[in-house]
Design a protein around this motif. Sequence first.
Motif, PDB file in Angstrom:
ATOM      1  N   ASN A  76      -3.502   3.563  15.593  1.00  0.00           N
ATOM      2  CA  ASN A  76      -2.592   2.980  16.718  1.00  0.00           C
ATOM      3  C   ASN A  76      -1.423   2.295  15.667  1.00  0.00           C
ATOM      4  O   ASN A  76      -1.562   1.515  14.669  1.00  0.00           O
ATOM      5  CB  ASN A  76      -3.382   1.758  16.958  1.00  0.00           C
ATOM      6  N   ASN A  77      -0.291   2.778  16.077  1.00  0.00           N
ATOM      7  CA  ASN A  77       0.788   2.557  15.278  1.00  0.00           C
ATOM      8  C   ASN A  77       1.261   0.879  15.385  1.00  0.00           C
ATOM      9  O   ASN A  77       1.566   0.438  14.076  1.00  0.00           O
ATOM     10  CB  ASN A  77       2.214   3.089  15.876  1.00  0.00           C
ATOM     11  N   ASP A  78       1.037   0.412  16.482  1.00  0.00           N
ATOM     12  CA  ASP A  78       1.291  -1.160  16.325  1.00  0.00           C
ATOM     13  C   ASP A  78       0.298  -1.855  15.619  1.00  0.00           C
ATOM     14  O   ASP A  78       0.623  -2.928  14.645  1.00  0.00           O
ATOM     15  CB  ASP A  78       1.065  -1.748  17.835  1.00  0.00           C
ATOM     16  N   GLN A  79      -0.972  -1.498  15.511  1.00  0.00           N
ATOM     17  CA  GLN A  79      -2.005  -2.209  14.642  1.00  0.00           C
ATOM     18  C   GLN A  79      -1.622  -1.816  13.401  1.00  0.00           C
ATOM     19  O   GLN A  79      -1.742  -2.870  12.350  1.00  0.00           O
ATOM     20  CB  GLN A  79      -3.129  -1.856  14.958  1.00  0.00           C
ATOM     21  N   GLN A  80      -1.134  -0.696  13.016  1.00  0.00           N
ATOM     22  CA  GLN A  80      -0.842  -0.312  11.582  1.00  0.00           C
ATOM     23  C   GLN A  80       0.327  -1.198  11.040  1.00  0.00           C
ATOM     24  O   GLN A  80       0.218  -1.806   9.783  1.00  0.00           O
ATOM     25  CB  GLN A  80      -0.560   1.179  11.324  1.00  0.00           C
ATOM     26  N   ARG A  81       1.165  -1.533  11.965  1.00  0.00           N
ATOM     27  CA  ARG A  81       2.369  -2.498  11.510  1.00  0.00           C
ATOM     28  C   ARG A  81       2.043  -3.787  11.318  1.00  0.00           C
ATOM     29  O   ARG A  81       2.210  -4.350  10.026  1.00  0.00           O
ATOM     30  CB  ARG A  81       3.515  -2.574  12.771  1.00  0.00           C
TER      31      ARG A  81
ATOM     32  N   ARG B 128      -4.075   0.759   1.664  1.00  0.00           N
ATOM     33  CA  ARG B 128      -2.813   1.529   2.331  1.00  0.00           C
ATOM     34  C   ARG B 128      -3.308   2.649   2.947  1.00  0.00           C
ATOM     35  O   ARG B 128      -3.156   2.965   4.083  1.00  0.00           O
ATOM     36  CB  ARG B 128      -1.603   1.756   1.577  1.00  0.00           C
ATOM     37  N   ARG B 129      -4.291   3.464   2.316  1.00  0.00           N
ATOM     38  CA  ARG B 129      -4.841   4.448   2.664  1.00  0.00           C
ATOM     39  C   ARG B 129      -5.642   4.065   4.067  1.00  0.00           C
ATOM     40  O   ARG B 129      -5.753   4.995   4.917  1.00  0.00           O
ATOM     41  CB  ARG B 129      -5.712   5.346   1.643  1.00  0.00           C
ATOM     42  N   LEU B 130      -6.597   3.041   3.686  1.00  0.00           N
ATOM     43  CA  LEU B 130      -7.371   2.783   5.164  1.00  0.00           C
ATOM     44  C   LEU B 130      -6.222   2.534   6.258  1.00  0.00           C
ATOM     45  O   LEU B 130      -6.906   2.926   7.400  1.00  0.00           O
ATOM     46  CB  LEU B 130      -8.259   1.716   4.503  1.00  0.00           C
ATOM     47  N   ILE B 131      -5.368   1.811   6.056  1.00  0.00           N
ATOM     48  CA  ILE B 131      -4.522   1.302   7.057  1.00  0.00           C
ATOM     49  C   ILE B 131      -3.972   2.478   7.906  1.00  0.00           C
ATOM     50  O   ILE B 131      -3.691   2.666   9.014  1.00  0.00           O
ATOM     51  CB  ILE B 131      -3.538   0.379   6.775  1.00  0.00           C
ATOM     52  N   GLU B 132      -3.259   3.362   7.075  1.00  0.00           N
ATOM     53  CA  GLU B 132      -2.739   4.716   7.486  1.00  0.00           C
ATOM     54  C   GLU B 132      -3.448   5.553   8.163  1.00  0.00           C
ATOM     55  O   GLU B 132      -3.265   6.507   9.009  1.00  0.00           O
ATOM     56  CB  GLU B 132      -2.096   5.274   6.258  1.00  0.00           C
TER      57      GLU B 132
END
Length: 704
Positions: free
Chosen positions: A352-357, A344-348
């Motif tokens: 890019n918000n869309d890519q994070q989603r 989760r830390r790597l994603i956050e």
Amino acid sequence: MQDTDPAVLSVLRQTFGYDSFRPGQGEVIADLTAGHDAFVLMPTGGGKSLCYQVPALVRSGVGIVVSPLIALMKDQVDALHANGVAAACYNSTQDSEEARRVLAQLHNGELQLLYVSPERLLNSSLLERLADIEIGLFAIDEAHCVSQWGHDFRPEYAALGTLRERFPAVPLVALTATADKQTRSDILRVLHLNDARIHVNGFDRPNIRYTVLEKHKPFDQLIAFLRGRDSQSGIVYALSRKRVDEIAERLSNAGVSAAAYHAGMSAKRRAEVQEAFLRDDILVVVATVAFGMGIDKPNVRFVVHYDLPKNIEGYYQETGRAGRDGLPADALLLFGAQDVVTARRLIESGNNNDQQRVETHKLNAMIGLAESVTCRRRVLLNYFGDRHQEDCGNCDVCDDPPQRFDATNDARKALSCVYRVGQRFGIKHVIDVLRGADTERIRLFGHTQLSTYGIGSDRSEIEWQSILRQLIHHGYLEQDIAHYSALKLTEDARPLLRGDEELWLAKPRMQEKPAGKRKSSSVVAPADEALFEELRQLRKQIAQDAGVPPYVVFGDATLAQMARERPLDDDAMLAISGIGQHKLAKYGAEFLDAITAYCVDSNDSALNLTPLHRRVLQAARDGLDLDQISGQCAQTLGDTSRILVELIEAGEAVDPQRLIAPRKYAMIEALLDDSDGEPDLADLRAALPPLIADHEIRLVCAAW
């Protein structure tokens, strides 16, 4: 098979050494041979390459294969050369002299297949050159790289849509093993495959056994898993380069033939490790996920994930590198709570918000698989929309099933709540509504007024998470990645909501249970292991002399069939799957000599049997009944029975109880037990009903 183009069958048999197609291959090959576009989704190891290789050899012109995987290009070309096919690759690793030589072969019409990277195809003069060359087909391998919804999006791949515009008359096929519904639609749109024939052949790899263990001293768990796999090839995936180096060093110190592979190493060292792995000089590679892309090594017997993968697509692709030869293989995942925090830390950390989603949705699905208390295979396949109604019987959950409870009412509550909130909210919000949580978000949408608000307050958040995930896994709910992972009802939910069916689910496990007895992953029966090992050593020596990986000579599945059936002449060798005329001429004599010598040294009775007798004997040992053996060997029941009687009289272990119906066997045996001395066939015939055939009587008498 009787309606298949004779030219296709000839290439399949003479060039590749196969008598039949794998599921789905025949239809794809027929479409491409006829000049149609196609989209092919087929599991890793399901035989995608043959789907475009055969049509390319049958059609006039050269087949152009676009692949992002340079290592795979070389492996594919080596394998094609071993089968006598004129193939080459054209990519950035070649010097100018080698590149010119390949282009000269292309212009002179000397190539049947050309493998090219997307960069070389699009960012050079190759497209202009191809306009003057007869092209049989285009094949876009790893087509999921086209889509922004895919787990491995590559911008240069998205430009491949120009092929359909520039070469409208050339059939184009897009192939992938990892694409969910959204990704599949994107591939068709980007590549302009508007009229393509769609072939979705499922994702199931039934030969792979899936196991998840909660992390507890993970290195000790890894060593315990490797125990008894001393001669097997495998891959261990870890999240960081530092961890890769540490695991590889500890494995080597423990006596395991292991090496590290990651992007922090020199290109020279990475190439050395990869080559040693392909040649079976190193058995275990510990790597980051970069390793394995394009490693077409069919005899990888296991894949271990030391850390949690970021998404199911990656997990499926990486575990799919095991057992590509169709023989038994294992996939082990070590799963810990800290893995989730790290992921989760790597994603956050991304911008890019869309890519994070998208990545968060995919990570949550992966966590759901790891925490599942239902059949792992059902969860995995359901993610890709491949619904399986039965548990697989080949995963840790099936081997050690959890306790189950009548979840009918809970399921109806959950499904009703999803419906009441408008099918536009994710798991957490639905659970909050069910449990009657007092949150600002619930008040904002007025969900305290819903009839389902608080009706699930008797269950914990963990219990509802388990129930909702199982409803997803069983196909009653789906998550819409394009709309913030919102839960939506499927058609399967209707009868459950109406009260027309019951549903039993698994109770969540709060702690790890000890693993049950592991099923054997051996590729051959104990009686064939010694010969199989001799053939492996011979293969390795031949491969070393030729400068190719061992599987280019013969795959493990071919060697296993040799060890089982023990062919002693050219005709019997050609009947082995994977041996065509070219390989028979190139390698057949050495392997026939090795098998004959083994049979002589072990006093094997196969030496004194005809090829037909050996085929019948092997079929009987494989557990086939009389009807099945007759069909497989193209013999009448009477002729097959006569051969079986001869085998019994020659001292071969043939059990007639497995060959004919139990009731018939019992009736014949009862008369034989009551007889004195040698049984009289005429007397037996007269005493038995007509439904029992003469050849069945003779068969039981021979064994008795």
